[in-house]
Design a protein around this motif. Structure first.
Motif: not given
Length: 288
Positions: A240-243, A245-246, A286-287
């Motif tokens: 995942r990216t930060f977005l 996760r958000l 993981s990100s």
């Protein structure tokens, strides 16, 4: 006892006539006017010409057939007409533009047809994708029960939306001809492919877990169905990216005992899918 009959009166004829005349007036205005007036007229022509063709297609279709359709089929019918109208409008403009090449009319029609190409491709893919049947139900065995179906997150459309925003900034900002050229390249070469990929993932991806197997369906023109038993799966993880996760979405990676791997992008609630597939119980995430 009185019976009520459905109104079968066709739509007023002045609607397509008005649309056609307005389209013609906007086309002439794009060649006669200068500056912002020409741009506004060209924009109106790009919008009104497909609308005129769509209206003519709807009028041509026998109304008694439409009345027998369910609401779902009526919506698909309207989408098909919209896609056909935009595609025909793009083809007519490009064909006429080539025939009148070197004249103001030819230049205007070429520009209009070129600008209509990406929407025509996107609408055609959308119309084609919504007509697909659910593959998962057709491969289920009689003693097999569906346990979980993963959904595709709407955030899969964020990259195309970002590209459209970038095109608008390049056109409206103080970047001159260079900005317009870059915006045109993005709009014509990059955006259709990225939007087609997003539509393919959002509309044509099926990820199902039964009490025995995992069934995945991917692809647009050529759909690929993969069926594997739950025992074949060695591990599953989330990327995942930060977005991601958000907003709560991510890419689920699956590794089989035979060494094959599978990646499913844009999955909503990927943790649930990962937990159902990972037999080891190791929650890999993981990100990037």
């Amino acid at each position: 006892m009185s019976t009520t009959q459905k109104d079968t009166t066709p739509p007023p004829r002045w609607i397509p006539i008005t649309l056609a005349l307005t389209s013609l007036a906007s086309l002439l205005g794009s060649m006669i006017l200068l500056g912002q007036g020409a741009l506004i007229s060209l924009t109106l022509f790009i919008i009104l010409f497909p609308v005129t063709l769509i209206n003519l297609l709807v009028r041509w279709w026998p109304r008694h057939r439409c009345e027998r359709m369910r609401n779902e089929k009526r919506w698909k019918r309207r989408l098909n007409f919209t896609a056909a109208g935009v595609m025909v409008a793009a083809a007519i403009n490009l064909f006429a533009g080539v025939n009148f090449f070197g004249t103001p009319l030819g230049t205007t029609l070429l520009v209009a047809g070129t600008l209509l190409l990406p929407p025509a491709v996107i609408m055609a893919i959308l119309s084609f994708s919504l007509g697909r049947a659910d593959v998962t139900r057709t491969v289920l065995a009689e003693d097999e029960h569906l346990v979980f179906q993963a959904d595709t997150h709407w955030a899969i459309f964020l990259p195309p939306i970002q590209l459209i925003t970038l095109c608008l900034l390049l056109l409206m900002g103080p970047f001159g001809l260079g900005g317009e050229v870059i915006a045109a390249i993005i709009y014509l070469a990059v955006l259709p492919g990225m939007m087609a990929r997003a539509l393919a993932i959002f509309l044509n991806t099926e990820v199902s877990i039964t009490d025995q197997r995992m069934i995945t369906v991917t692809g647009t023109l050529l759909r690929r169905t993969r069926v594997m038993t739950l025992g074949e799966i060695k591990a599953a993880g989330i990327y995942r990216t930060f977005l991601g996760r958000l907003l709560g979405y991510g890419k689920v990676g699956i590794i089989c005992h035979n060494g094959q791997s599978l990646k499913l992008p844009g999955i909503a609630d990927p943790e649930t899918l990962r937990d159902m597939l990972d037999p080891s119980g190791q929650k890999v995430s993981s990100s990037f």
